[in-house]
Design a protein around this motif. Structure first.
Motif, short mmCIF file in Angstrom:
data_model
loop_
_atom_site.label_atom_id
_atom_site.label_comp_id
_atom_site.label_asym_id
_atom_site.label_seq_id
_atom_site.Cartn_x
_atom_site.Cartn_y
_atom_site.Cartn_z
N HIS A 87 0.89 -1.16 0.08
CA HIS A 87 -0.12 0.11 -0.07
C HIS A 87 1.10 1.37 0.01
O HIS A 87 1.75 1.26 0.74
CB HIS A 87 -0.89 0.01 1.36
CG HIS A 87 -1.79 1.11 1.23
ND1 HIS A 87 -1.77 2.25 1.91
CD2 HIS A 87 -3.13 1.24 0.72
CE1 HIS A 87 -2.77 3.27 1.66
NE2 HIS A 87 -3.73 2.44 1.26
N ASP A 90 -0.26 7.27 -1.49
CA ASP A 90 -1.50 7.96 -2.14
C ASP A 90 -2.64 6.78 -2.48
O ASP A 90 -3.48 6.97 -3.43
CB ASP A 90 -1.03 8.29 -3.54
CG ASP A 90 -0.29 7.32 -4.51
OD1 ASP A 90 -0.28 6.21 -4.22
OD2 ASP A 90 0.21 7.83 -5.63
N ASN A 92 -2.33 4.16 -3.85
CA ASN A 92 -2.19 3.31 -4.92
C ASN A 92 -1.70 1.70 -4.21
O ASN A 92 -1.07 1.63 -3.32
CB ASN A 92 -1.23 3.42 -5.89
CG ASN A 92 -1.98 4.39 -6.95
OD1 ASN A 92 -2.69 3.98 -7.70
ND2 ASN A 92 -1.60 5.60 -7.03
N VAL A 113 3.57 2.19 -10.90
CA VAL A 113 2.28 1.71 -10.80
C VAL A 113 1.61 1.66 -11.82
O VAL A 113 1.27 2.47 -12.48
CB VAL A 113 1.47 2.75 -9.86
CG1 VAL A 113 0.03 2.45 -9.47
CG2 VAL A 113 2.24 3.28 -8.61
N THR A 130 -0.06 4.61 -14.04
CA THR A 130 -0.60 5.78 -13.13
C THR A 130 0.36 6.51 -12.85
O THR A 130 0.48 7.78 -13.17
CB THR A 130 -1.15 5.17 -11.94
OG1 THR A 130 -2.26 4.09 -12.16
CG2 THR A 130 -1.49 6.17 -10.86
N ARG A 342 -2.65 -7.38 -8.21
CA ARG A 342 -3.12 -5.96 -8.26
C ARG A 342 -4.31 -5.82 -9.13
O ARG A 342 -5.24 -5.24 -8.86
CB ARG A 342 -1.86 -4.97 -8.60
CG ARG A 342 -2.38 -3.74 -8.96
CD ARG A 342 -1.12 -2.55 -9.25
NE ARG A 342 -1.75 -1.44 -9.82
CZ ARG A 342 -1.90 -1.12 -10.85
NH1 ARG A 342 -1.94 -1.80 -11.92
NH2 ARG A 342 -2.29 0.14 -11.18
N GLN A 346 -7.90 -4.53 -7.73
CA GLN A 346 -8.43 -3.22 -8.37
C GLN A 346 -9.74 -3.73 -9.14
O GLN A 346 -10.59 -2.84 -9.09
CB GLN A 346 -7.43 -2.68 -9.50
CG GLN A 346 -6.15 -2.44 -8.63
CD GLN A 346 -6.14 -0.79 -8.17
OE1 GLN A 346 -7.21 -0.71 -7.41
NE2 GLN A 346 -5.37 -0.28 -8.50
#
Length: 368
Positions: A87, A90, A92, A113, A130, A342, A346
Motif C-alpha cells: 500500500h 497515495d 495506490n 504503478v 498511473t 493488483r 483493483q
C-alpha cells in the motif's frame, strides 16, 4: 504536517543522509548510523534507533518517516513463494514477490504503478500507467521482504521484474540500484541483481555507462518484428535489430551475458521456424534464452503451447548453440505473476470478478 507527506529516509543515499544530519546540527557519522539501523538492523521507526539521542530522533520524526509504505496483504504459495501487496501513501497498490529456490531468496520488485508498455499478454499494463515509483518505494519492497524473513534466511538476489518498465523510470531505478548494491545499504552484489526491460534502447545504453554491471534481461518474445509489434507495441519504435545492437553494447561494457525472455504463446511464436529464426538473430550474441509458457489472462485470450512444443523449441535453440532453459513455475496458487494480484484487487474494488486461472511466476532453471 500530514505524516504521509513527510520524506522517507529510504529516499536518501549516504551523502544525503549525512547532509540531513548536518542540517539538523548533528555530526556526519549519524547519517550512516541511521541507515545502518534501517538496512542492517531492520528498524522501521525512529524510536527503535536506541543509540541515537532522543532529541535528534524527535527532530527526525517531525519531518521524516522511516517507511512510507505498508504491507496490505501477503499470500503464500505451497512452494514457499510469497506475494506481497504493498500500500502506497497515495492509496495506490503495487506488488513484490519473495521467491525461494534452494538457498536463494529472491526479491522481485516493481518500478511503476501500472505500465505503459501495453504488452498484449501481460496483466501489468491492463490498467495502464498511473505513475513512476519513487526510489524509497522501490527500496521498501525489498525491506518489507527482508524484515519478513525468519532469522535463518536472507535476501540473496533482487530482480526488477515486477510491475512496470524499469528503464522508463530510469533515475529512480538507478538510485535504488546503487542503494541496494552499497555496503552501507542492502549490500547485494551486482551479479545478483537483474534489470528486465522490453528493450528501451537509450535506457540500455545509459545503464551500460553507469558502472554498475548488473545483469540485463530483455523481454524479446518474438524472432521477427511483425510478431513482436503485435505482442510488444513499443517495438514499432525500436525494432529487434536495434535492441540487439544495444544489448551487444551492454555486454561490451559490462561483460555480463544477456538474458532474453521469450514468452511462448500457442500458434503465435512457438513454431520450429520461430526457433530457427531466433537462433539466427542471436548468433554471436553472448546470451541465454529463458522460455516462459504464457500465463493465460482473461484480457489476453492467449494459451500456452503443449509441453512437447516447448521441448522442441528448446531443442532447436540448443542445436544451434543457444543456451535455453524453461522457467520453473513459482507461486502458481497466489497470483504471483507480475500484475495479477493488483489487477484482481483493483477489479474487485470496481465490482468485476476475475474468472481466469491464477497464473504463476517463473524462474530460470539455472537462475543464479
Amino acid at each position: 504536517m500530514n505524516k504521509l507527506q513527510l520524506t522517507s529516509i529510504t529516499e536518501l543515499d549516504l551523502s544525503e543522509s549525512v547532509e540531513l544530519c548536518r542540517s539538523l546540527g548533528e555530526p556526519s557519522y549519524r547519517g550512516k548510523q541511521i541507515l545502518s539501523w534501517m538496512y542492517k538492523k531492520g528498524a522501521t521507526d525512529f524510536n527503535q534507533m536506541s543509540d541515537i539521542p532522543l532529541p535528534f530522533r524527535e527532530k527526525l520524526e517531525e519531518a521524516h518517516n522511516v517507511f512510507q509504505t505498508k504491507i496490505h496483504t501477503i499470500n503464500t504459495s505451497q512452494d514457499g513463494t510469497e506475494k506481497f501487496l504493498i500500500h502506497l501513501p497515495d492509496n495506490n497498490l503495487i506488488e513484490c514477490v519473495l521467491l525461494r529456490d534452494g538457498k536463494r531468496r529472491t526479491a522481485c520488485v516493481s518500478t511503476q504503478v501500472g505500465c505503459a508498455m501495453g504488452c498484449s499478454f501481460c496483466a501489468s499494463g491492463v490498467l495502464g500507467l498511473t505513475r513512476n515509483l519513487k526510489t524509497g518505494e522501490i527500496i521498501e519492497q525489498v525491506l518489507h521482504i527482508k524484515n519478513h524473513l525468519p532469522a535463518n534466511e536472507h535476501i540473496t538476489n533482487i530482480v526488477f521484474m515486477g510491475i512496470g518498465e524499469p528503464l522508463a523510470n530510469y533515475d529512480k531505478v538507478v538510485k535504488s540500484l546503487r542503494i541496494m548494491n552499497a555496503d552501507w545499504g542492502l549490500a547485494i552484489g551486482a551479479r545478483n541483481i537483474t534489470i528486465s526491460t522490453v528493450g528501451l534502447i537509450e535506457g540500455i545504453r545509459r545503464l551500460a555507462k553507469e558502472g554498475l554491471k548488473v545483469n540485463l534481461a530483455i523481454s524479446l518474445h518474438a524472432s521477427n518484428d511483425n510478431t513482436r509489434n503485435k505482442l510488444v507495441p513499443s517495438n514499432s519504435k525500436t525494432g529487434i535489430k536495434n535492441i540487439l545492437g544495444a544489448a551487444q553494447e551492454y555486454f561490451n561494457a559490462t561483460h555480463r551475458d544477456i538474458s532474453f525472455e521469450y514468452t511462448m504463446i500457442d500458434g503465435i511464436n512457438d513454431s520450429k521456424q520461430d526457433a530457427k529464426l531466433l537462433a539466427q538473430i542471436l548468433k554471436g550474441v553472448q546470451c541465454n534464452v529463458n522460455i516462459l509458457p504464457v500465463n493465460p489472462i482473461k484480457e489476453g485470450n492467449f494459451a500456452p503451447p503443449v509441453q512437447k512444443t516447448v521441448e522442441t523449441f528448446c531443442t532447436v535453440l540448443k542445436n544451434h548453440g543457444i543456451v535455453a532453459t524453461v522457467r520453473q513455475r513459482k507461486g502458481i496458487n497466489v497470483n504471483a505473476a507480475c500484475g495479477q494480484l493488483r489487477l484482481q484487487i483493483q477489479k474487485h474494488c470496481h465490482g468485476e470478478k476475475i474468472l481466469h486461472t491464477p497464473p504463476s511466476l517463473f524462474l530460470p532453471a539455472n537462475y543464479k
